[in-house]
Design an enzyme around this catalytic site. Structure first.
Site, mmCIF file in Angstrom:
data_model
loop_
_atom_site.group_PDB
_atom_site.id
_atom_site.type_symbol
_atom_site.label_atom_id
_atom_site.label_comp_id
_atom_site.label_asym_id
_atom_site.label_seq_id
_atom_site.Cartn_x
_atom_site.Cartn_y
_atom_site.Cartn_z
ATOM 1 N N ASP A 67 -15.388 -5.598 1.012
ATOM 2 C CA ASP A 67 -16.204 -4.857 1.974
ATOM 3 C C ASP A 67 -17.678 -5.224 1.870
ATOM 4 O OD1 ASP A 67 -16.556 -3.711 -0.524
ATOM 5 O OD2 ASP A 67 -15.716 -1.768 0.009
ATOM 6 N N ASN A 136 -12.727 9.994 -3.583
ATOM 7 C CA ASN A 136 -11.861 10.633 -2.581
ATOM 8 C C ASN A 136 -10.594 9.810 -2.333
ATOM 9 O OD1 ASN A 136 -12.877 8.459 -1.234
ATOM 10 N ND2 ASN A 136 -13.978 9.629 0.331
ATOM 11 N N GLU A 143 -11.691 5.094 4.041
ATOM 12 C CA GLU A 143 -11.914 6.504 3.746
ATOM 13 C C GLU A 143 -10.693 7.337 4.162
ATOM 14 O OE1 GLU A 143 -14.371 7.247 1.984
ATOM 15 O OE2 GLU A 143 -16.313 6.644 2.772
HETATM 16 C C1 GLP Z 1 -17.444 1.986 -3.421
HETATM 17 C C2 GLP Z 1 -16.764 0.663 -2.976
HETATM 18 C C3 GLP Z 1 -15.359 0.584 -3.482
HETATM 19 C C4 GLP Z 1 -15.364 1.021 -4.919
HETATM 20 C C5 GLP Z 1 -15.582 2.503 -4.983
HETATM 21 C C6 GLP Z 1 -15.684 3.073 -6.377
HETATM 22 O O1 GLP Z 1 -17.903 2.750 -2.370
HETATM 23 N N1 GLP Z 1 -16.790 0.377 -1.580
HETATM 24 O O2 GLP Z 1 -14.848 -0.721 -3.303
HETATM 25 O O3 GLP Z 1 -14.137 0.727 -5.528
HETATM 26 O O4 GLP Z 1 -16.656 2.888 -4.172
HETATM 27 O O5 GLP Z 1 -16.900 2.783 -6.968
HETATM 28 P P1 GLP Z 1 -17.156 2.926 -8.516
HETATM 29 O O6 GLP Z 1 -16.379 1.869 -9.172
HETATM 30 O O7 GLP Z 1 -18.647 2.724 -8.658
HETATM 31 O O8 GLP Z 1 -16.729 4.296 -8.913
#
Ligand code: GLP
Length: 241
Positions: A67, A136, A143
């Site tokens: 992404d 979430n 989402e």
């Molecule tokens: C972000 C990314 C995800 C990621 C997630 C968790 O928003 N778009 O690809 O896996 O949130 O993030 P973290 O690893 O910092 O908890």
């Protein structure tokens, strides 16, 4: 799903890097699906160590990231392009022309999403997709929703994701409101999936993802239907198991 218990974040990162190392050794010209966020940082650090020790060669590896924020240029230090460059690509011998990330600066979202799907198709699909887990239940930026999004698309980030990601920006107002993300269908087509989950704040959602019903309200729950998923989680994230 295979679930591996790691002692802590460092142990998780080493185990995840070992899976990726094995993938690249078995298929040097493999396609890695990569993720951003705090979860994979330790994994990337370990991969860099393996590279420096001469155990890992990225020269034939190709990558496709999950992404990218919409509207952030590559040189913005919060863009996922910048993240990947700083935390992995610039430290290893990957050919930058073989790395792929959605173009957050393309204003025509339909055009960009179709282009990115074609990029993945032209690569021959993803051999191993690394995933983190949102609080979430989101994967990539898929989402919670009423349906599973199939292909790469443009999403409106939820207030909880904006809240979770504001730590990286000067303020919540600076967090982009939209992102381009591989769809659930895109992710599910990866031949293998590696999900890494760390920390007690992910304990409940990890339980929902693995043991709960398969529902687009918990996007990662769809992984229960994939035939080759490895989950590596640390003790804190496994507190409810
Ligand atoms: C972000 C990314 C995800 C990621 C997630 C968790 O928003 N778009 O690809 O896996 O949130 O993030 P973290 O690893 O910092 O908890």
């Amino acid at each position: 799903m295979r679930l591996y218990r790691a002692k802590d974040y460092d142990d998780l990162s080493r185990k995840a890097a070992n899976v990726i190392l094995a993938q690249v050794i078995m298929k040097p010209d493999c396609v890695l699906g990569l993720a951003t966020g705090s979860s994979p940082l330790g994994t990337y650090r370990q991969l860099i160590e393996y590279f420096k020790a001469g155990d890992l060669d990225f020269s034939k590896v190709k990558t496709a990231n999950l992404d990218e924020y919409r509207g952030l240029p590559r040189d913005n230090d919060q863009s996922y392009y910048y993240f990947m460059h700083e935390n992995l690509f610039k430290h290893v011998n990957i050919n930058m022309a073989d790395t792929n990330i959605p173009n957050g600066m393309e204003p025509d979202s339909e055009k960009e999403c179709l282009r990115y799907e074609q990029v993945i198709a032209d690569l021959g699909g993803i051999d191993l997709q690394l995933l983190g887990l949102g609080h979430n239940g989101h994967i990539g930026f898929n989402e919670p929703d009423d349906t599973f999004a199939k292909i790469t698309h443009c999403v409106d980030l939820t207030p909880s994701t904006i809240e979770a990601n504001k730590r990286f920006f000067a303020s919540a107002d600076d967090v982009p409101r939209q992102a381009y993300t591989m769809g659930i269908g895109t992710i599910m087509q990866a031949r293998r999936i590696l999900l890494i989950v760390s920390g007690k704040d992910k304990a409940q959602i990890l339980c929902d993802v693995i043991n709960g019903p398969i529902t687009p309200r918990v996007p990662a729950s769809v992984l229960q239907l994939h035939r080759d998923v490895t989950v590596i989680a640390d003790e804190a994230a496994l507190a409810k198991f």
